[in-house]
Design a protein around this motif. Structure first.
Motif, mmCIF file in Angstrom:
data_model
loop_
_atom_site.group_PDB
_atom_site.id
_atom_site.type_symbol
_atom_site.label_atom_id
_atom_site.label_comp_id
_atom_site.label_asym_id
_atom_site.label_seq_id
_atom_site.Cartn_x
_atom_site.Cartn_y
_atom_site.Cartn_z
ATOM 1 N N ARG A 107 44.754 -0.805 34.243
ATOM 2 C CA ARG A 107 43.856 -1.213 33.178
ATOM 3 C C ARG A 107 43.812 -0.128 32.100
ATOM 4 O O ARG A 107 44.272 0.993 32.312
ATOM 5 N N GLY A 108 43.220 -0.481 30.967
ATOM 6 C CA GLY A 108 43.215 0.421 29.814
ATOM 7 C C GLY A 108 42.743 1.827 30.095
ATOM 8 O O GLY A 108 43.416 2.805 29.707
ATOM 9 N N PRO A 109 41.599 2.026 30.775
ATOM 10 C CA PRO A 109 41.126 3.392 31.021
ATOM 11 C C PRO A 109 42.094 4.237 31.841
ATOM 12 O O PRO A 109 42.210 5.445 31.620
ATOM 13 N N SER A 112 44.904 5.238 29.495
ATOM 14 C CA SER A 112 44.391 6.261 28.592
ATOM 15 C C SER A 112 44.292 7.608 29.289
ATOM 16 O O SER A 112 44.609 8.655 28.713
ATOM 17 N N GLN A 116 46.207 11.107 28.306
ATOM 18 C CA GLN A 116 45.514 12.369 28.095
ATOM 19 C C GLN A 116 46.113 13.478 28.951
ATOM 20 O O GLN A 116 46.234 14.625 28.501
ATOM 21 N N GLY A 139 45.189 -0.136 20.479
ATOM 22 C CA GLY A 139 44.316 -0.155 21.650
ATOM 23 C C GLY A 139 43.794 1.199 22.071
ATOM 24 O O GLY A 139 43.620 2.116 21.261
ATOM 25 N N ASP A 140 43.563 1.337 23.391
ATOM 26 C CA ASP A 140 42.918 2.515 23.957
ATOM 27 C C ASP A 140 43.662 3.811 23.656
ATOM 28 O O ASP A 140 43.056 4.831 23.322
ATOM 29 N N ILE A 141 44.978 3.797 23.800
ATOM 30 C CA ILE A 141 45.740 5.032 23.639
ATOM 31 C C ILE A 141 45.688 5.504 22.189
ATOM 32 O O ILE A 141 45.583 6.706 21.915
ATOM 33 N N GLN A 142 45.735 4.573 21.251
ATOM 34 C CA GLN A 142 45.620 4.952 19.843
ATOM 35 C C GLN A 142 44.269 5.622 19.566
ATOM 36 O O GLN A 142 44.200 6.654 18.873
ATOM 37 N N LEU A 143 43.215 5.047 20.100
ATOM 38 C CA LEU A 143 41.889 5.622 19.899
ATOM 39 C C LEU A 143 41.764 6.977 20.608
ATOM 40 O O LEU A 143 41.166 7.916 20.063
ATOM 41 N N THR A 144 42.319 7.086 21.797
ATOM 42 C CA THR A 144 42.268 8.353 22.520
ATOM 43 C C THR A 144 42.976 9.452 21.745
ATOM 44 O O THR A 144 42.474 10.582 21.634
ATOM 45 N N GLN A 147 40.949 10.784 18.914
ATOM 46 C CA GLN A 147 39.787 11.554 19.351
ATOM 47 C C GLN A 147 40.169 12.912 19.938
ATOM 48 O O GLN A 147 39.403 13.871 19.806
#
Length: 278
Positions: A107-109, A112, A116, A139-144, A147
């Protein structure tokens, strides 16, 4: 491995650039590999982070053997991965941490978190540019990434047809929302070149990336043709710029445009922003 909040204590990276696309299949990873080699040939210290956790491809494209695993080192009281060397480029990829026959059913988390780990627990050393080969989408990786790392820019790869341009527009809008500048757009597969007669035909349409760049007031960094030799060299682990002068010239022009755009924004290459004790 120890969790890290940022890159400040493990590396000396002057510029982190995301290479992105709104959709898959536009040749983003191929562009990343060839661009990295071109920048290396121009004298820059280059790294590639293959951030496509589900479908890593940089290892294959750069001729890294399937069974290669990153070495481990201890520095500053912590444990780090050492990137794999390919053509003088520092490379980290999920392909080095899992078997090619083991799909990442996450899943996304979880994806991600794996991203990281590669980004923040790799001892990158001194790099002028770290190119991050992003998975398609927003998605998640782009946002991670936005940040966890201070990005100096992003390169949007697209093909000329309307549906690819629509997805590329979404990628640009995403980076605008997180205040990451778009360095420019690369149009891939701009024309098809017949391997038999050399005839050129714009089978995916014409001028789409130029219109998109104009709409967002960003630079069209360059256009790349669709040719069978590009695929062949990628499959063989020898990116096309290593063998084809035509493509080497195109990528050289794109690389110069990228560094020019970065230097227009600020003095990005010197001095290093992040320092460590070796």
């Amino acid at each position: 491995m120890n969790n890290q909040e940022d890159l400040s204590d493990n590396t000396q990276i002057r510029n982190i650039i995301a290479v992105v696309s709104g959709k898959g299949g536009v040749g983003k990873s191929t562009v990343t590999a060839n661009l990295a080699l071109t920048l290396k040939q121009q004298g820059y210290q280059i790294g590639i982070l293959d951030a496509d956790v589900y479908g890593p491809s940089q290892g294959k494209m750069l001729g890294i053997k399937d069974n290669i695993k990153p070495d481990i080192t201890k520095k500053n009281g912590k444990t780090w991965y050492l990137p794999v060397n390919a053509y003088g480029i520092a490379v980290m990829s999920m392909a080095f941490l899992a078997s090619e026959r083991t799909p990442m059913v996450w899943r996304g988390p979880m994806a991600s978190g794996a991203f990281q780990q590669m980004l923040l627990q790799t001892w990158w050393g001194q790099l002028d540019i770290l190119l991050v080969d992003m998975p398609p989408g927003t998605g998640d990786i782009q946002l991670t990434l936005s940040q966890k790392a201070s990005l100096k820019g992003s390169i949007v790869v697209t093909t000329p047809q309307d549906i690819a341009l629509l997805d590329a527009q979404r990628a640009i809008e995403m980076f605008k929302k997180v205040n990451i500048p778009v360095t420019g757009i690369v149009e891939n597969m701009s024309v098809h070149i017949c391997s038999q007669c050399g005839h050129q035909e714009a089978i995916f349409g014409h001028g789409g990336a130029k219109r998109l760049a104009s709409h967002y007031a960003v630079k069209l960094l360059g256009s790349l043709p669709l040719n069978r030799t590009v695929r062949e060299h990628g499959d063989q682990g020898c990116p096309v710029v290593m063998a084809e002068d035509q493509y080497a010239k195109i990528y050289t022009d794109i690389a110069v445009n990228i560094t020019d755009e970065l230097n227009k924004a600020s003095d990005l290459f010197y001095p290093p922003k992040i320092n460590i004790d070796q």
